[in-house]
Design a protein around this motif. Structure first.
Motif, PDB file in Angstrom:
ATOM      1  N   ALA A 196       7.367 -25.159  17.245  1.00 57.92           N
ATOM      2  CA  ALA A 196       8.688 -25.652  16.840  1.00 57.92           C
ATOM      3  C   ALA A 196       8.927 -25.456  15.349  1.00 57.92           C
ATOM      4  O   ALA A 196      10.067 -25.274  14.923  1.00 57.92           O
ATOM      5  N   TRP A 197       7.871 -25.467  14.569  1.00 59.14           N
ATOM      6  CA  TRP A 197       8.011 -25.304  13.125  1.00 59.14           C
ATOM      7  C   TRP A 197       8.547 -23.920  12.767  1.00 59.14           C
ATOM      8  O   TRP A 197       9.173 -23.748  11.715  1.00 59.14           O
ATOM      9  N   LEU A 198       8.336 -22.940  13.643  1.00 59.95           N
ATOM     10  CA  LEU A 198       8.913 -21.615  13.407  1.00 59.95           C
ATOM     11  C   LEU A 198      10.436 -21.686  13.444  1.00 59.95           C
ATOM     12  O   LEU A 198      11.121 -21.012  12.670  1.00 59.95           O
ATOM     13  N   PHE A 199      10.972 -22.514  14.335  1.00 61.49           N
ATOM     14  CA  PHE A 199      12.422 -22.691  14.416  1.00 61.49           C
ATOM     15  C   PHE A 199      12.957 -23.454  13.210  1.00 61.49           C
ATOM     16  O   PHE A 199      14.071 -23.202  12.764  1.00 61.49           O
ATOM     17  N   VAL A 200      12.159 -24.393  12.695  1.00 62.65           N
ATOM     18  CA  VAL A 200      12.571 -25.119  11.493  1.00 62.65           C
ATOM     19  C   VAL A 200      12.720 -24.128  10.338  1.00 62.65           C
ATOM     20  O   VAL A 200      13.750 -24.096   9.657  1.00 62.65           O
ATOM     21  N   ALA A 201      11.704 -23.303  10.135  1.00 62.53           N
ATOM     22  CA  ALA A 201      11.749 -22.331   9.032  1.00 62.53           C
ATOM     23  C   ALA A 201      12.867 -21.312   9.230  1.00 62.53           C
ATOM     24  O   ALA A 201      13.641 -21.029   8.302  1.00 62.53           O
ATOM     25  N   LEU A 202      12.976 -20.762  10.427  1.00 62.98           N
ATOM     26  CA  LEU A 202      14.008 -19.764  10.696  1.00 62.98           C
ATOM     27  C   LEU A 202      15.400 -20.384  10.590  1.00 62.98           C
ATOM     28  O   LEU A 202      16.325 -19.782  10.033  1.00 62.98           O
ATOM     29  N   GLY A 203      15.552 -21.591  11.110  1.00 57.41           N
ATOM     30  CA  GLY A 203      16.843 -22.275  11.025  1.00 57.41           C
ATOM     31  C   GLY A 203      17.268 -22.518   9.585  1.00 57.41           C
ATOM     32  O   GLY A 203      18.433 -22.305   9.227  1.00 57.41           O
ATOM     33  N   LEU A 204      16.334 -22.953   8.751  1.00 58.25           N
ATOM     34  CA  LEU A 204      16.656 -23.151   7.335  1.00 58.25           C
ATOM     35  C   LEU A 204      17.076 -21.838   6.684  1.00 58.25           C
ATOM     36  O   LEU A 204      18.036 -21.792   5.918  1.00 58.25           O
ATOM     37  N   ARG A 205      16.356 -20.773   6.994  1.00 65.64           N
ATOM     38  CA  ARG A 205      16.671 -19.465   6.402  1.00 65.64           C
ATOM     39  C   ARG A 205      18.049 -18.986   6.822  1.00 65.64           C
ATOM     40  O   ARG A 205      18.790 -18.413   6.033  1.00 65.64           O
ATOM     41  N   MET A 206      18.393 -19.229   8.079  1.00 62.56           N
ATOM     42  CA  MET A 206      19.699 -18.781   8.572  1.00 62.56           C
ATOM     43  C   MET A 206      20.834 -19.693   8.102  1.00 62.56           C
ATOM     44  O   MET A 206      21.956 -19.237   7.891  1.00 62.56           O
ATOM     45  N   ALA A 207      20.559 -20.981   7.947  1.00 65.35           N
ATOM     46  CA  ALA A 207      21.609 -21.927   7.549  1.00 65.35           C
ATOM     47  C   ALA A 207      22.081 -21.668   6.126  1.00 65.35           C
ATOM     48  O   ALA A 207      23.253 -21.845   5.819  1.00 65.35           O
ATOM     49  N   TRP A 208      21.159 -21.262   5.265  1.00 68.88           N
ATOM     50  CA  TRP A 208      21.519 -20.953   3.882  1.00 68.88           C
ATOM     51  C   TRP A 208      21.420 -19.456   3.675  1.00 68.88           C
ATOM     52  O   TRP A 208      20.417 -18.936   3.206  1.00 68.88           O
ATOM     53  N   SER A 209      22.510 -18.774   4.020  1.00 67.91           N
ATOM     54  CA  SER A 209      22.515 -17.329   3.850  1.00 67.91           C
ATOM     55  C   SER A 209      22.571 -16.981   2.378  1.00 67.91           C
ATOM     56  O   SER A 209      23.068 -17.757   1.564  1.00 67.91           O
ATOM     57  N   PRO A 210      22.038 -15.822   2.036  1.00 69.58           N
ATOM     58  CA  PRO A 210      22.099 -15.417   0.627  1.00 69.58           C
ATOM     59  C   PRO A 210      23.549 -15.234   0.183  1.00 69.58           C
ATOM     60  O   PRO A 210      24.400 -14.859   0.990  1.00 69.58           O
ATOM     61  N   ARG A 211      23.797 -15.496  -1.052  1.00 67.01           N
ATOM     62  CA  ARG A 211      25.145 -15.341  -1.595  1.00 67.01           C
ATOM     63  C   ARG A 211      25.516 -13.860  -1.620  1.00 67.01           C
ATOM     64  O   ARG A 211      24.750 -13.029  -2.073  1.00 67.01           O
ATOM     65  N   GLN A 212      26.683 -13.576  -1.112  1.00 71.78           N
ATOM     66  CA  GLN A 212      27.177 -12.202  -1.149  1.00 71.78           C
ATOM     67  C   GLN A 212      28.015 -12.042  -2.421  1.00 71.78           C
ATOM     68  O   GLN A 212      28.806 -12.931  -2.748  1.00 71.78           O
ATOM     69  N   PRO A 213      27.831 -10.944  -3.121  1.00 69.36           N
ATOM     70  CA  PRO A 213      28.664 -10.753  -4.322  1.00 69.36           C
ATOM     71  C   PRO A 213      30.134 -10.673  -3.937  1.00 69.36           C
ATOM     72  O   PRO A 213      30.485 -10.046  -2.945  1.00 69.36           O
ATOM     73  N   ARG A 214      30.952 -11.320  -4.704  1.00 66.51           N
ATOM     74  CA  ARG A 214      32.391 -11.299  -4.433  1.00 66.51           C
ATOM     75  C   ARG A 214      32.965  -9.966  -4.904  1.00 66.51           C
ATOM     76  O   ARG A 214      32.649  -9.487  -5.990  1.00 66.51           O
ATOM     77  N   SER A 215      33.793  -9.401  -4.061  1.00 69.51           N
ATOM     78  CA  SER A 215      34.403  -8.140  -4.455  1.00 69.51           C
ATOM     79  C   SER A 215      35.566  -8.419  -5.398  1.00 69.51           C
ATOM     80  O   SER A 215      36.293  -9.391  -5.243  1.00 69.51           O
ATOM     81  N   ALA A 216      35.701  -7.560  -6.357  1.00 71.67           N
ATOM     82  CA  ALA A 216      36.794  -7.727  -7.306  1.00 71.67           C
ATOM     83  C   ALA A 216      38.105  -7.324  -6.634  1.00 71.67           C
ATOM     84  O   ALA A 216      38.219  -6.239  -6.078  1.00 71.67           O
TER      85      ALA A 216
END
Length: 127
Positions: A106-126
């Motif tokens: 179950a801890w694999l889902f905790v780690a994966l869920g956290l990673r997916m919940a906070w997606s990396p910031r995408q650079p804003r297009s000008a």
């Protein structure tokens, strides 16, 4: 960023591992089930074979995660991000299972869920 871009494949791996462990742990159950014949052999004459039922749903869960992981990876490849709600759902599921079964995957889902919940910031297009 690497782990986020491959979250779908990580979920596929979790599903494959789950199915493999299920086959190993339930080999005796599957052998007895095969001897009894597969058709309508989980419940017969009012008797429920819970071991067969559990073995079946263990595999169904693993295959479902493989399919969800594949779908998630397709989404990531096409759109670049996955819905944060999927990450939160995996996190909550992982925490609930880890609470009642701490020594588990179950801890694999905790780690994966956290990673997916906070997606990396995408650079804003000008604009």
């Amino acid at each position: 960023m690497w782990a986020y871009r491959r979250c779908g494949w990580l979920l596929v791996a979790i599903g494959v591992i789950h199915c493999a462990i299920g086959l190993l742990l339930s080999w005796g159950i599957l052998a007895a089930w095969s001897e009894a014949g597969w058709w309508h052999s989980i419940e017969r004459s009012g008797v429920m074979h819970m071991d067969r039922f559990a073995a079946l749903w263990f595999q169904v869960a693993g295959v479902s995660w493989v399919l969800l992981g594949w779908l998630t990876q397709q989404w990531l490849d096409r759109l670049g991000t996955a819905p944060a709600s999927l990450g939160w759902a995996l996190l909550v599921m992982g925490l609930l299972v880890a609470y009642v079964l701490p020594v588990s995957g179950a801890w694999l889902f905790v780690a994966l869920g956290l990673r997916m919940a906070w997606s990396p910031r995408q650079p804003r297009s000008a604009a």
